[in-house]
Design a protein around this motif. Structure first.
Motif, mmCIF file in Angstrom:
data_model
loop_
_atom_site.group_PDB
_atom_site.id
_atom_site.type_symbol
_atom_site.label_atom_id
_atom_site.label_comp_id
_atom_site.label_asym_id
_atom_site.label_seq_id
_atom_site.Cartn_x
_atom_site.Cartn_y
_atom_site.Cartn_z
ATOM 1 N N LEU A 164 0.826 -1.207 0.000
ATOM 2 C CA LEU A 164 0.000 0.000 0.000
ATOM 3 C C LEU A 164 0.861 1.259 0.000
ATOM 4 N N TRP A 165 1.942 1.258 0.772
ATOM 5 C CA TRP A 165 2.836 2.417 0.800
ATOM 6 C C TRP A 165 3.441 2.665 -0.581
ATOM 7 N N LEU A 166 3.892 1.609 -1.233
ATOM 8 C CA LEU A 166 4.501 1.749 -2.558
ATOM 9 C C LEU A 166 3.499 2.320 -3.557
ATOM 10 N N LEU A 167 2.261 1.832 -3.518
ATOM 11 C CA LEU A 167 1.238 2.317 -4.438
ATOM 12 C C LEU A 167 0.871 3.771 -4.140
ATOM 13 N N CYS A 168 0.739 4.105 -2.851
ATOM 14 C CA CYS A 168 0.395 5.484 -2.474
ATOM 15 C C CYS A 168 1.528 6.455 -2.804
ATOM 16 N N GLU A 169 2.748 6.009 -2.588
ATOM 17 C CA GLU A 169 3.912 6.856 -2.863
ATOM 18 C C GLU A 169 4.007 7.183 -4.354
ATOM 19 N N ASN A 170 3.442 6.312 -5.176
ATOM 20 C CA ASN A 170 3.486 6.487 -6.636
ATOM 21 C C ASN A 170 2.075 6.622 -7.207
ATOM 22 N N LYS A 171 1.166 7.246 -6.447
ATOM 23 C CA LYS A 171 -0.240 7.321 -6.868
ATOM 24 C C LYS A 171 -0.353 7.951 -8.254
ATOM 25 N N GLY A 172 -1.242 7.354 -9.049
ATOM 26 C CA GLY A 172 -1.420 7.797 -10.423
ATOM 27 C C GLY A 172 -0.519 7.089 -11.413
ATOM 28 N N THR A 173 0.448 6.327 -10.905
ATOM 29 C CA THR A 173 1.412 5.616 -11.754
ATOM 30 C C THR A 173 1.231 4.109 -11.596
ATOM 31 N N VAL A 174 1.268 3.392 -12.693
ATOM 32 C CA VAL A 174 1.147 1.934 -12.631
ATOM 33 C C VAL A 174 2.464 1.331 -12.143
ATOM 34 N N ILE A 175 2.381 0.499 -11.115
ATOM 35 C CA ILE A 175 3.539 -0.261 -10.640
ATOM 36 C C ILE A 175 3.442 -1.654 -11.246
ATOM 37 N N LYS A 176 4.405 -1.989 -12.087
ATOM 38 C CA LYS A 176 4.363 -3.282 -12.770
ATOM 39 C C LYS A 176 4.568 -4.425 -11.779
ATOM 40 N N ASN A 177 4.017 -5.582 -12.130
ATOM 41 C CA ASN A 177 4.102 -6.741 -11.235
ATOM 42 C C ASN A 177 5.535 -7.090 -10.865
ATOM 43 N N ASP A 178 6.437 -7.089 -11.854
ATOM 44 C CA ASP A 178 7.816 -7.487 -11.549
ATOM 45 C C ASP A 178 8.484 -6.483 -10.611
ATOM 46 N N GLU A 179 8.237 -5.186 -10.828
ATOM 47 C CA GLU A 179 8.827 -4.173 -9.947
ATOM 48 C C GLU A 179 8.258 -4.292 -8.541
ATOM 49 N N LEU A 180 6.941 -4.479 -8.459
ATOM 50 C CA LEU A 180 6.306 -4.578 -7.150
ATOM 51 C C LEU A 180 6.851 -5.772 -6.374
ATOM 52 N N PHE A 181 6.930 -6.921 -7.035
ATOM 53 C CA PHE A 181 7.404 -8.126 -6.352
ATOM 54 C C PHE A 181 8.849 -7.987 -5.905
ATOM 55 N N GLU A 182 9.686 -7.490 -6.784
ATOM 56 C CA GLU A 182 11.115 -7.390 -6.453
ATOM 57 C C GLU A 182 11.378 -6.358 -5.360
ATOM 58 N N ARG A 183 10.581 -5.289 -5.318
ATOM 59 C CA ARG A 183 10.785 -4.273 -4.284
ATOM 60 C C ARG A 183 10.217 -4.703 -2.940
ATOM 61 N N ILE A 184 9.113 -5.443 -2.954
ATOM 62 C CA ILE A 184 8.489 -5.852 -1.683
ATOM 63 C C ILE A 184 9.101 -7.129 -1.135
ATOM 64 N N TRP A 185 9.283 -8.142 -1.996
ATOM 65 C CA TRP A 185 9.800 -9.427 -1.527
ATOM 66 C C TRP A 185 11.314 -9.530 -1.656
ATOM 67 N N GLY A 186 11.920 -8.653 -2.456
ATOM 68 C CA GLY A 186 13.372 -8.666 -2.607
ATOM 69 C C GLY A 186 13.897 -9.875 -3.353
ATOM 70 N N GLU A 187 13.049 -10.464 -4.207
ATOM 71 C CA GLU A 187 13.450 -11.646 -4.973
ATOM 72 C C GLU A 187 13.137 -11.435 -6.448
ATOM 73 N N LYS A 188 13.755 -12.239 -7.301
ATOM 74 C CA LYS A 188 13.494 -12.150 -8.732
ATOM 75 C C LYS A 188 12.064 -12.581 -9.026
ATOM 76 N N TYR A 189 11.409 -11.861 -9.917
ATOM 77 C CA TYR A 189 10.006 -12.096 -10.236
ATOM 78 C C TYR A 189 9.856 -13.156 -11.326
ATOM 79 N N PHE A 190 8.908 -14.078 -11.109
ATOM 80 C CA PHE A 190 8.509 -15.047 -12.129
ATOM 81 C C PHE A 190 6.992 -14.936 -12.309
ATOM 82 N N GLU A 191 6.509 -15.402 -13.439
ATOM 83 C CA GLU A 191 5.099 -15.232 -13.774
ATOM 84 C C GLU A 191 4.174 -15.777 -12.692
ATOM 85 N N LYS A 192 4.559 -16.870 -12.071
ATOM 86 C CA LYS A 192 3.718 -17.471 -11.038
ATOM 87 C C LYS A 192 3.550 -16.556 -9.827
#
Length: 230
Positions: A164-192
């Motif tokens: 929620l913080w990441l989305l609010c900090e960038n309100k109005g901007t789309v956060i892509k799935n891979d960026e969101l996963f890597e920034r929140i979980w700190g791991e490489k993103y895979f489709e699953k």
């Protein structure tokens, strides 16, 4: 440039107010019905609203109440032919900031608009903090890890808060799935991993009671990611 909303079913009055506001270099949005603005308001960035009271279907009082329930805090000025004290008290009680009666001097209305904008901007500046985000009924504090929604405290997990913080900090901007996963979980993103994100987004929506087919806050951009509207 401040964006001023006019909602008045009397076209001539709305057009006249628009002219005076334009002369003061305000950006004007003009609507002739309450339902029309309720359909569009989430996509607009309004600084102040001028609402007529005597409108068909949804009157100005009800429109003001609905806007406040949706979490909008911009100043609201009523412009109406009603002059009775009880009407004025009613309007201010449900969330309006000022009240002018028709027929009014346009320059008086402009003066009231300027006064309300100054007050609002002063308040907003006093609320600014790099670790606090406050908009549309959302108040999230990164220092205390607290989240308030429409003034009620909502308990979030660490992951939910971070999303929620990441989305609010960038309100109005789309956060892509891979960026969101890597920034929140700190791991490489895979489709699953999109399913993992989806589950947490669903929990956030449930806690915000925003689980309809067209959520008002956290929007899904299919095949891309998520965003929160301004």
């Amino acid at each position: 440039m401040s964006k001023i909303l006019i909602v008045d079913d009397e076209k001539e009055i709305a057009d006249l107010v628009e002219i005076y506001l334009n002369n003061e270099n305000y950006n004007v949005l003009k609507y002739y019905s309450s339902q029309a603005i309720l359909n569009d308001v989430e996509n607009l960035d309004i600084d102040l609203a001028i609402l007529d009271v005597m409108m068909p279907e949804i009157d100005g009082f009800e429109l003001c109440k609905k806007l406040r329930e949706l979490g909008y805090t911009f100043p609201i000025i009523f412009a109406t032919a009603k002059v009775e004290d009880i009407d004025k008290i009613n309007g201010l009680t449900i969330g309006a900031d000022d009240y002018v009666t028709k027929p009014f001097q346009p320059l008086e209305l402009i003066a009231r608009v300027k006064a309300q904008l100054r007050r609002s901007q002063k308040y907003n500046n006093s609320q600014k903090h790099e670790n606090v985000i406050d908009f549309r009924g959302i108040l999230i504090n990164d220092d205390t890890h607290e989240f308030f929604f429409n003034e009620k405290k909502v308990s979030l997990t660490k992951i939910e808060f971070s999303i929620l913080w990441l989305l609010c900090e960038n309100k109005g901007t789309v956060i892509k799935n891979d960026e969101l996963f890597e920034r929140i979980w700190g791991e490489k993103y895979f489709e699953k991993d999109s399913n993992t994100i989806m589950v947490h987004i669903r929990h956030l929506r449930e806690k915000m009671k925003d689980t309809g087919k067209n959520p008002k806050y956290i929007k899904t951009v299919y095949g891309v990611g998520y965003k929160i509207e301004k």
